[in-house]
Enzyme design. Structure first.
Site, PDB file in Angstrom:
ATOM      1  N   THR A 146      34.216  35.394  48.031  1.00 49.52           N
ATOM      2  CA  THR A 146      35.228  35.620  46.988  1.00 49.52           C
ATOM      3  C   THR A 146      36.510  34.837  47.272  1.00 49.52           C
ATOM      4  OG1 THR A 146      36.681  37.336  46.083  1.00 49.52           O
ATOM      5  CG2 THR A 146      35.894  37.712  48.298  1.00 49.52           C
ATOM      6  N   ASP A 147      37.259  34.558  46.219  1.00 50.59           N
ATOM      7  CA  ASP A 147      38.572  33.913  46.415  1.00 50.59           C
ATOM      8  C   ASP A 147      39.596  34.897  46.976  1.00 50.59           C
ATOM      9  OD1 ASP A 147      39.011  35.464  44.166  1.00 50.59           O
ATOM     10  OD2 ASP A 147      39.707  33.824  42.892  1.00 50.59           O
ATOM     11  N   GLU A 148      39.240  36.201  47.023  1.00 44.51           N
ATOM     12  CA  GLU A 148      40.197  37.190  47.554  1.00 44.51           C
ATOM     13  C   GLU A 148      40.458  36.986  49.047  1.00 44.51           C
ATOM     14  OE1 GLU A 148      39.984  41.290  46.479  1.00 44.51           O
ATOM     15  OE2 GLU A 148      39.001  40.856  44.584  1.00 44.51           O
ATOM     16  N   TYR A 186      38.373  45.398  51.493  1.00 47.79           N
ATOM     17  CA  TYR A 186      37.254  44.627  50.920  1.00 47.79           C
ATOM     18  C   TYR A 186      37.382  43.140  51.280  1.00 47.79           C
ATOM     19  CZ  TYR A 186      34.892  41.694  47.481  1.00 47.79           C
ATOM     20  OH  TYR A 186      34.138  40.687  46.903  1.00 47.79           O
TER      21      TYR A 186
HETATM   22  P1  NAD Z   1      27.687  44.803  42.952  1.00 45.79           P
HETATM   23  O1  NAD Z   1      28.506  45.862  43.609  1.00 45.79           O
HETATM   24  O2  NAD Z   1      27.480  44.852  41.488  1.00 45.79           O
HETATM   25  O3  NAD Z   1      26.237  44.758  43.627  1.00 45.79           O
HETATM   26  C1  NAD Z   1      26.043  44.821  45.009  1.00 45.79           C
HETATM   27  C2  NAD Z   1      24.558  45.069  45.257  1.00 45.79           C
HETATM   28  O4  NAD Z   1      24.344  45.071  46.678  1.00 45.79           O
HETATM   29  C3  NAD Z   1      24.054  46.426  44.734  1.00 45.79           C
HETATM   30  O5  NAD Z   1      22.852  46.237  44.026  1.00 45.79           O
HETATM   31  C4  NAD Z   1      23.835  47.244  45.994  1.00 45.79           C
HETATM   32  O6  NAD Z   1      22.806  48.210  45.887  1.00 45.79           O
HETATM   33  C5  NAD Z   1      23.503  46.157  47.005  1.00 45.79           C
HETATM   34  N1  NAD Z   1      23.782  46.568  48.388  1.00 45.79           N
HETATM   35  C6  NAD Z   1      24.912  47.156  48.849  1.00 45.79           C
HETATM   36  N2  NAD Z   1      24.790  47.408  50.162  1.00 45.79           N
HETATM   37  C7  NAD Z   1      23.560  46.953  50.544  1.00 45.79           C
HETATM   38  C8  NAD Z   1      22.873  46.916  51.788  1.00 45.79           C
HETATM   39  N3  NAD Z   1      23.409  47.417  52.896  1.00 45.79           N
HETATM   40  N4  NAD Z   1      21.629  46.378  51.819  1.00 45.79           N
HETATM   41  C9  NAD Z   1      21.071  45.883  50.676  1.00 45.79           C
HETATM   42  N5  NAD Z   1      21.675  45.902  49.478  1.00 45.79           N
HETATM   43  C10 NAD Z   1      22.918  46.429  49.414  1.00 45.79           C
HETATM   44  O7  NAD Z   1      28.338  43.428  43.396  1.00 45.79           O
HETATM   45  P2  NAD Z   1      28.559  42.090  42.561  1.00 45.79           P
HETATM   46  O8  NAD Z   1      29.773  42.225  41.744  1.00 45.79           O
HETATM   47  O9  NAD Z   1      27.288  41.693  41.941  1.00 45.79           O
HETATM   48  O10 NAD Z   1      28.909  41.088  43.757  1.00 45.79           O
HETATM   49  C11 NAD Z   1      27.881  40.394  44.445  1.00 45.79           C
HETATM   50  C12 NAD Z   1      28.505  39.543  45.528  1.00 45.79           C
HETATM   51  O11 NAD Z   1      29.448  38.653  44.966  1.00 45.79           O
HETATM   52  C13 NAD Z   1      29.265  40.351  46.585  1.00 45.79           C
HETATM   53  O12 NAD Z   1      29.019  39.760  47.833  1.00 45.79           O
HETATM   54  C14 NAD Z   1      30.726  40.188  46.194  1.00 45.79           C
HETATM   55  O13 NAD Z   1      31.571  40.280  47.314  1.00 45.79           O
HETATM   56  C15 NAD Z   1      30.703  38.792  45.620  1.00 45.79           C
HETATM   57  N6  NAD Z   1      31.743  38.519  44.616  1.00 45.79           N
HETATM   58  C16 NAD Z   1      31.814  39.292  43.486  1.00 45.79           C
HETATM   59  C17 NAD Z   1      32.768  38.992  42.515  1.00 45.79           C
HETATM   60  C18 NAD Z   1      32.887  39.783  41.239  1.00 45.79           C
HETATM   61  O14 NAD Z   1      33.790  39.512  40.442  1.00 45.79           O
HETATM   62  N7  NAD Z   1      32.012  40.753  40.978  1.00 45.79           N
HETATM   63  C19 NAD Z   1      33.643  37.922  42.709  1.00 45.79           C
HETATM   64  C20 NAD Z   1      33.561  37.198  43.897  1.00 45.79           C
HETATM   65  C21 NAD Z   1      32.588  37.483  44.829  1.00 45.79           C
HETATM   66  O1  TDX Z   2      41.371  50.187  35.702  1.00 50.07           O
HETATM   67  C1  TDX Z   2      41.807  49.126  36.185  1.00 50.07           C
HETATM   68  N1  TDX Z   2      43.065  48.696  35.833  1.00 50.07           N
HETATM   69  C2  TDX Z   2      43.625  47.550  36.309  1.00 50.07           C
HETATM   70  O2  TDX Z   2      44.761  47.204  35.975  1.00 50.07           O
HETATM   71  C3  TDX Z   2      41.037  48.315  37.080  1.00 50.07           C
HETATM   72  C4  TDX Z   2      39.658  48.732  37.497  1.00 50.07           C
HETATM   73  C5  TDX Z   2      41.618  47.156  37.555  1.00 50.07           C
HETATM   74  N2  TDX Z   2      42.863  46.785  37.198  1.00 50.07           N
HETATM   75  C6  TDX Z   2      43.411  45.499  37.686  1.00 50.07           C
HETATM   76  C7  TDX Z   2      43.328  45.273  39.178  1.00 50.07           C
HETATM   77  C8  TDX Z   2      43.116  43.785  39.269  1.00 50.07           C
HETATM   78  O3  TDX Z   2      44.347  43.099  39.192  1.00 50.07           O
HETATM   79  O4  TDX Z   2      42.580  44.490  37.113  1.00 50.07           O
HETATM   80  C9  TDX Z   2      42.316  43.438  38.020  1.00 50.07           C
HETATM   81  C10 TDX Z   2      40.811  43.333  38.250  1.00 50.07           C
HETATM   82  O5  TDX Z   2      40.403  44.467  38.989  1.00 50.07           O
HETATM   83  P1  TDX Z   2      38.885  44.684  39.465  1.00 50.07           P
HETATM   84  O6  TDX Z   2      37.990  44.614  38.275  1.00 50.07           O
HETATM   85  O7  TDX Z   2      38.854  45.900  40.313  1.00 50.07           O
HETATM   86  O8  TDX Z   2      38.597  43.365  40.300  1.00 50.07           O
HETATM   87  P2  TDX Z   2      39.342  42.684  41.548  1.00 50.07           P
HETATM   88  O9  TDX Z   2      40.098  43.650  42.341  1.00 50.07           O
HETATM   89  O10 TDX Z   2      40.087  41.495  41.018  1.00 50.07           O
HETATM   90  O11 TDX Z   2      38.077  42.202  42.407  1.00 50.07           O
HETATM   91  C11 TDX Z   2      36.970  41.542  41.742  1.00 50.07           C
HETATM   92  O12 TDX Z   2      37.067  40.157  41.874  1.00 50.07           O
HETATM   93  C12 TDX Z   2      36.892  39.610  43.159  1.00 50.07           C
HETATM   94  C13 TDX Z   2      35.641  42.041  42.313  1.00 50.07           C
HETATM   95  O13 TDX Z   2      35.576  43.451  42.211  1.00 50.07           O
HETATM   96  C14 TDX Z   2      35.455  41.581  43.732  1.00 50.07           C
HETATM   97  O14 TDX Z   2      34.157  41.954  44.187  1.00 50.07           O
HETATM   98  C15 TDX Z   2      35.614  40.093  43.788  1.00 50.07           C
HETATM   99  O15 TDX Z   2      35.522  39.629  45.095  1.00 50.07           O
END
Ligand code: NAD
Ligand code: TDX
Length: 337
Positions: free
Chosen positions: A121-123, A148
């Site tokens: 992630t970019d975080e 996280y």
């Molecule tokens: P998600 O939370 O929707 O899914 C995560 C999945 O991993 C789930 O299906 C869960 O059951 C599985 N999991 C969790 N722990 C596990 C374990 N110990 N063994 C096997 N499986 C396990 O997540 P997502 O949003 O699809 O994100 C996927 C990846 O992308 C993550 O690594 C996250 O850090 C990264 N990422 C997500 C975002 C975003 O915006 N969602 C952005 C940047 C990076």
């Molecule tokens: O109810 C809300 N109100 C609100 O203002 C929620 C859920 C979030 N927010 C804000 C917090 C953040 O600035 O919105 C923005 C986005 O929040 P999230 O959806 O929780 O995402 P974020 O914290 O940006 O993280 C996501 O992007 C990077 C993913 O969950 C991560 O897995 C990924 O790495």
């Protein structure tokens, strides 16, 4: 090619498996997923060919010993992914994201240095000041804000260290906020859409001035494909979806407009601790691999809104769970006041 996809029942992993098998129909995918609250087996219920689901934990060494001897490529998505939950239970994030990634890397090394693509992630880069137009890039020093992002930063370091020390053929993508179908309604965009469907207010943290880059999930899948096929081993690629970031309040108003609702639905609530901002430059992946996103924020949001409007049976129980989590988090915050 034989792929092991971890976390393939989650949001991005399930979109990726669908994307990959549609474009590489002779490849074989094993999906290893623990099935946490974030997973939904329905995501891939219609995928039958060249696909096997294994319920299990990436920390389970014996299970990995069974799967990995028949694997050419690992695409590692499995993680605890929600920042607000990492504030509630940081240790779980250390276990899954740090120890889990380490366990998978060790197994990949043991079975002949299997090609390993890590989804990050970019975080990990920290936060850009509210009044700045700077962007993160592959050379930005790590400075994570939440448990996280600290756990993802740690996992990235282990991935790179296994590349340097043991010659594991690794690549990493650090992408911005994904959105699209199958995203858990704990995250901002699906939470907004489903709250509006339910006639509920949208809780905006702080003053809504925090900003992010938004990447439509299919664009993320094509970026991962580009890195797997053409990326240089040992390298990191930043992936983003926009040229300019979006402040949360502007994004919320866009979704409200798309759904024909009123700005009165916005409710400003207490801010997230260490609330950060990110913007990411995707120049490297564009210049070196010729990848660029296909969706605009408007087109991606329209597709996403349409999907949630027509898939209530998919999101209803996850939403009930997510809102129970938020209530618990708020009760805890109020207790501490
Ligand atoms: P998600 O939370 O929707 O899914 C995560 C999945 O991993 C789930 O299906 C869960 O059951 C599985 N999991 C969790 N722990 C596990 C374990 N110990 N063994 C096997 N499986 C396990 O997540 P997502 O949003 O699809 O994100 C996927 C990846 O992308 C993550 O690594 C996250 O850090 C990264 N990422 C997500 C975002 C975003 O915006 N969602 C952005 C940047 C990076
Ligand atoms: O109810 C809300 N109100 C609100 O203002 C929620 C859920 C979030 N927010 C804000 C917090 C953040 O600035 O919105 C923005 C986005 O929040 P999230 O959806 O929780 O995402 P974020 O914290 O940006 O993280 C996501 O992007 C990077 C993913 O969950 C991560 O897995 C990924 O790495």
């Amino acid at each position: 090619m034989k792929l092991l996809v971890t976390g393939g029942l989650g949001f991005i992993g399930s979109n990726f498996i669908r994307y990959w098998l549609s474009r590489h129909p002779s490849d074989v995918v094993v999906n290893l997923d623990k099935v946490t609250y974030a997973a939904n087996p329905e995501n891939l219920a219609d995928i039958k060919n060249n696909y096997t689901f294994v319920q299990g934990d990436i920390l389970d060494v014996e299970l990995l010993d069974k799967i990995l001897p028949r694997t050419d490529l690992i695409v590692h998505f499995a993680a605890e992914s929600h920042v607000d939950r990492s504030i509630d239970d940081p240790l779980l994030f250390v276990k899954t994201n740090v120890l889990g990634t380490y366990t998978l890397l060790s197994a990949a090394k043991k079975y002949g240095n299997i090609r390993f693509h890590h989804i990050s992630t970019d975080e990990v880069f920290g936060s850009i000041p509210l009044d700045s137009t700077a962007q993160f890039s592959e050379s930005t020093p790590y400075d994570p804000s939440s448990p996280y992002s600290a756990s993802k930063a740690s996992s990235d370091h282990f991935v790179r260290a296994f590349g340097k020390t043991f010659g594991l053929p690794i690549t990493i993508t650090n992408c911005s906020n994904n959105y699209g179908p199958f995203q858990h309604p704990e995250k901002l965009i699906p939470r907004m859409i489903t709250n509006l469907i339910d006639g509920q207010k949208i809780p905006v943290y702080g003053a809504g001035q925090n900003f992010r880059d938004w990447l439509y999930v299919n664009d993320h899948c094509s970026a991962i494909e580009a890195v797997i096929q053409k990326g240089k081993l040992g390298e990191t690629y930043c992936v983003g979806g926009l040229k300019e970031t979006s402040r949360n309040i502007d994004l919320v108003k866009k979704v409200i407009k798309l759904m024909g609702k009123s700005d009165d639905q916005i409710e400003f609530v207490a801010d997230r601790p260490a609330h950060d901002n990110y913007a990411v430059s995707w120049d490297k992946i564009l210049t070196e691999l010729g990848w660029e996103p296909q969706e605009t924020l408007e087109s991606g949001l329209q597709k996403t809104v349409d999907w949630y409007l027509t898939h209530e049976s998919w999101w209803r129980s996850a939403k009930t769970e997510a809102e129970a989590f938020y209530k618990k988090l708020n009760d805890y915050k109020n207790l501490k006041k």
